[in-house]
Design a protein around this motif. Structure first.
Motif, mmCIF file in Angstrom:
data_model
loop_
_atom_site.group_PDB
_atom_site.id
_atom_site.type_symbol
_atom_site.label_atom_id
_atom_site.label_comp_id
_atom_site.label_asym_id
_atom_site.label_seq_id
_atom_site.Cartn_x
_atom_site.Cartn_y
_atom_site.Cartn_z
ATOM 1 N N LEU A 86 0.828 -1.197 0.000
ATOM 2 C CA LEU A 86 0.000 0.000 0.000
ATOM 3 C C LEU A 86 0.871 1.259 0.000
ATOM 4 N N ASP A 87 1.939 1.232 0.754
ATOM 5 C CA ASP A 87 2.868 2.364 0.778
ATOM 6 C C ASP A 87 3.509 2.568 -0.597
ATOM 7 N N THR A 88 3.803 1.460 -1.280
ATOM 8 C CA THR A 88 4.381 1.529 -2.623
ATOM 9 C C THR A 88 3.393 2.115 -3.623
ATOM 10 N N LEU A 89 2.134 1.718 -3.530
ATOM 11 C CA LEU A 89 1.113 2.246 -4.430
ATOM 12 C C LEU A 89 0.958 3.756 -4.271
ATOM 13 N N PHE A 90 1.180 4.240 -3.072
ATOM 14 C CA PHE A 90 1.088 5.678 -2.826
ATOM 15 C C PHE A 90 2.050 6.426 -3.745
ATOM 16 N N ASP A 91 3.233 5.857 -3.967
ATOM 17 C CA ASP A 91 4.234 6.490 -4.829
ATOM 18 C C ASP A 91 3.939 6.268 -6.307
ATOM 19 N N LEU A 92 3.401 5.112 -6.652
ATOM 20 C CA LEU A 92 3.204 4.766 -8.062
ATOM 21 C C LEU A 92 1.911 5.310 -8.649
ATOM 22 N N SER A 115 -9.185 -3.371 -2.258
ATOM 23 C CA SER A 115 -10.477 -2.961 -2.816
ATOM 24 C C SER A 115 -11.603 -3.267 -1.844
ATOM 25 N N ALA A 116 -11.534 -4.452 -1.239
ATOM 26 C CA ALA A 116 -12.585 -4.845 -0.300
ATOM 27 C C ALA A 116 -12.596 -3.949 0.935
ATOM 28 N N ASP A 117 -11.421 -3.460 1.327
ATOM 29 C CA ASP A 117 -11.327 -2.624 2.529
ATOM 30 C C ASP A 117 -11.508 -1.140 2.229
ATOM 31 N N GLY A 118 -11.690 -0.785 0.948
ATOM 32 C CA GLY A 118 -11.883 0.614 0.587
ATOM 33 C C GLY A 118 -10.617 1.430 0.565
ATOM 34 N N LEU A 119 -9.465 0.765 0.509
ATOM 35 C CA LEU A 119 -8.188 1.476 0.469
ATOM 36 C C LEU A 119 -7.755 1.789 -0.952
ATOM 37 N N ALA A 120 -8.179 0.976 -1.902
ATOM 38 C CA ALA A 120 -7.817 1.155 -3.304
ATOM 39 C C ALA A 120 -8.935 0.578 -4.168
ATOM 40 N N LYS A 147 -9.186 7.042 1.427
ATOM 41 C CA LYS A 147 -8.917 6.347 2.683
ATOM 42 C C LYS A 147 -7.510 5.778 2.704
ATOM 43 N N GLY A 148 -7.102 5.159 1.598
ATOM 44 C CA GLY A 148 -5.767 4.578 1.526
ATOM 45 C C GLY A 148 -4.681 5.625 1.536
ATOM 46 N N ARG A 149 -4.893 6.710 0.787
ATOM 47 C CA ARG A 149 -3.881 7.762 0.730
ATOM 48 C C ARG A 149 -3.736 8.462 2.079
ATOM 49 N N ASN A 150 -4.860 8.734 2.728
ATOM 50 C CA ASN A 150 -4.796 9.376 4.038
ATOM 51 C C ASN A 150 -4.090 8.494 5.057
ATOM 52 N N LEU A 151 -4.327 7.195 4.941
ATOM 53 C CA LEU A 151 -3.699 6.258 5.863
ATOM 54 C C LEU A 151 -2.177 6.285 5.725
ATOM 55 N N LEU A 207 -3.564 -1.110 13.141
ATOM 56 C CA LEU A 207 -4.432 -1.658 14.175
ATOM 57 C C LEU A 207 -5.411 -0.599 14.694
ATOM 58 N N VAL A 208 -4.900 0.643 14.828
ATOM 59 C CA VAL A 208 -5.776 1.719 15.279
ATOM 60 C C VAL A 208 -6.866 1.997 14.262
ATOM 61 N N LYS A 209 -6.467 2.028 12.964
ATOM 62 C CA LYS A 209 -7.448 2.345 11.910
ATOM 63 C C LYS A 209 -8.504 1.257 11.800
ATOM 64 N N TYR A 210 -8.087 0.022 11.827
ATOM 65 C CA TYR A 210 -9.038 -1.078 11.604
ATOM 66 C C TYR A 210 -9.812 -1.465 12.849
#
Length: 245
Positions: free
Chosen positions: A9-15, A51-56, A73-77, A240-243
């Motif tokens: 997920l961190d990698t997708l933030f850059d790509l 996708s299922a978690d709404g992050l991407a 949601k994913g980018r903010n995380l 853990l805090v987010k989920y």
């Protein structure tokens, strides 16, 4: 969510640019995750989980090519994670020591370079005055001029002896500044990928030897271990805090 999924997920933030879709090959993503061998469908399953978690949003996955966009949601995380990680890095004693070492080394280098310029200036001035005095003796046309020129030459030679003592004093100060510069802690600690300690590295100079290989090797091992532990702890705390909400 495991550690590998978080790093993906961190990698997708850059790509991924903003929240627009990006078409990425598998290697573009997995090559940024070191120390892990991906199974045949592992990356696809991870992206589907996002996708299922709404992050991407995974539009399609075909022949190891993915069309995917990060959601808000994913980018903010990831932004939150990076901010916390940067604060942790900024407060890391190793990083603080590194920055202090960089600043001190730069001051030592500036002092050494100023002394070297002063030394060179003194030597040039001594050589110029000696050459002028010798030239005056050689071109004296009368005994009176020769006597005066020789007296001036003797005076210049005596002054140059005093000047040489000043040069030797500067040499000692140069050596002391060089030794201080060499002793500073200027080894950048091993940090999380994509983050810096925000200090200007000390460029190598011909007069300043590099760290001994064994010292650099052990420093890298210790830094890597600390960096890996810090990254894993922060990843788990944030997710853990987010989920848990």
């Amino acid at each position: 969510m495991d550690d590998i999924a978080i790093k993906i997920l961190d990698t997708l933030f850059d790509l991924c640019e903003g929240e627009g879709y990006a078409i990425l090959e598998e290697d573009e993503i997995t090559s940024r995750i070191s120390g892990h061998t991906f199974g045949p469908d592992e990356l696809t399953e991870i992206l589907e989980g996002f996708s299922a978690d709404g992050l991407a949003d995974l539009k399609y996955a075909e022949n190891r090519v993915y069309c995917i966009a990060m959601r808000t949601k994913g980018r903010n995380l990831i932004k939150q994670y990076r901010e916390r990680l940067q604060r942790l890095i900024d407060e890391n004693p190793e990083v603080i020591a590194y920055r202090d070492g960089i600043r001190a080394a730069q001051e030592d280098r500036a002092e050494r370079e100023a002394l070297e310029e002063e030394r060179a200036r003194l030597i040039r001035e001594q050589e110029r005055r000696l050459a002028e005095a010798q030239d005056s003796v050689e071109h004296a046309s009368t005994s009176e001029e020769r006597e005066t020129s020789q007296a001036e030459l003797a005076r210049v030679q005596e002054e140059n002896k005093e000047g040489q003592a000043r040069v030797e004093e500067i040499d000692e100060r140069i050596a002391a500044a060089e030794e201080r510069e060499r002793s500073r802690n200027t080894t950048l600690p091993s940090l999380a990928r994509g983050y810096q300690a925000e200090a200007t590295p000390v460029p190598p100079t011909t007069k300043t030897p590099s760290l001994r290989p064994n010292r650099a090797f052990f420093a890298a091992l210790i830094g890597s271990a600390i960096g890996a532990a810090v990254v894993n702890v922060i990843f788990w705390i944030i997710f853990l805090v987010k989920y848990a909400k």
